[in-house]
Design an enzyme around this catalytic site. Structure first.
Site: not given
Ligand SMILES: NC(=O)c1ccc[n+]([C@@H]2O[C@H](COP(=O)([O-])OP(=O)(O)OC[C@H]3O[C@@H](n4cnc5c(N)ncnc54)[C@H](O)[C@@H]3O)[C@@H](O)[C@H]2O)c1
Length: 251
Positions: A158, A91
């Protein structure tokens, strides 16, 4: 309960926040031993506490998914402590800080995002499958995005990384299909995580207006799809990406 995951081991990368935290909590609710992994020890420990307070089992292992040695040690640690890895949700991901105009796009931004989002998923799957192959079972779910299927204006790294995750998912699923391991992805649209909650209301309103169901997604709605894909209920599902977008991609 969609599946009894009691005693199983579930890894969620980037589970210190947002969608990853919800997925980790959902695994905990199903009785799994949850490995909460993140670069932020403080945030990850908050997730661990939430799971433990509701009666689940959770453990923190620090890991930067873009660093090979970190990922290798994460999987070695899981094998040492639990013996098996039953479910893994890759994730962890980062977004473009802001949309860019292609002729001015920043190369360091490209390198960092590709390294975390795409190389990170590659490294995680590489070492997760090494352990899963020993037990000849396991399920992996990679978090792609609606931006893995459609353009997201100005977000080159991205969008490329999330499209790439779907390619990695299909190739790995195909190559490993005869070994009892299933590999899938989910493609969420806009999900109301703390990051999006902190954005200007005008931006969230624009997103809601573009969404046929008229609201943003909830992290728990991504988590339930991930758990279903990991469960035996999805035993014949591999190499696919489930779109969770409130209907945005229908038109
Ligand atoms: N929020 C959205 O609308 C959305 C939509 C589609 C996809 N996503 C995807 O869902 C996933 C989670 O997104 P989110 O919105 O919860 O983000 P978020 O920023 O709330 O959480 C991401 C987490 O990943 C951790 N992280 C960052 N870089 C890292 C690394 N190099 N190694 C390990 N951990 C790391 C951060 O510390 C954080 O805790 C991501 O892959 C994002 O692209 C999110």
């Amino acid at each position: 309960m969609i599946n009894n995951m009691t005693g199983k081991t579930a890894l969620v990368t980037g589970s210190g926040s947002g969608i990853g935290r919800s997925i980790a909590i959902a695994f905990g609710e199903q009785g799994a031993n949850v490995i909460v992994s993140d670069i932020s020890e403080k945030n990850a420990n908050e997730t661990v506490d939430i799971i433990k307070k509701s009666g689940g089992n959770a453990f923190f292992i620090e890991c930067d998914v873009s660093v090979k040695d970190d990922v290798q040690e994460l999987i070695i640690g899981i094998e040492k402590e639990f013996g098996t890895l039953d479910y893994a949700c890759n994730n962890a991901g980062i977004h473009n800080p802001e949309p860019e105009y292609l002729p001015d796009a920043d190369e360091d931004t490209w390198d960092r995002i590709i390294s975390v989002n795409l190389k990170g998923v590659f490294l995680c799957m590489k070492y997760e499958t090494q352990l899963m192959l020993k037990q000849r079972s396991g399920a992996i779910v990679n978090i792609s995005s609606l931006s893995g299927l459609l353009a997201e204006s100005g977000c080159y790294a991205y969008t490329a990384s999330k499209h790439g995750i779907l390619g990695l998912t299909k190739t790995a699923a195909y190559d490993i299909a005869g070994s009892g391991i299933r590999i899938n992805a989910v493609c969420p649209g806009a999900v109301l995580t703390p990051g999006l909650a902190a954005a200007p209301e005008k931006f969230r309103q624009e997103l809601r207006e573009k969404t046929p169901v008229g609201r943003l997604g909830k992290p728990e709605e991504v988590a339930s799809a991930v758990l279903w894909l990991c469960s035996d209920l999805a035993g014949y599902v591999t190499g696919t990406g489930i779109v969770i977008d409130g209907g945005v991609s229908t038109v």
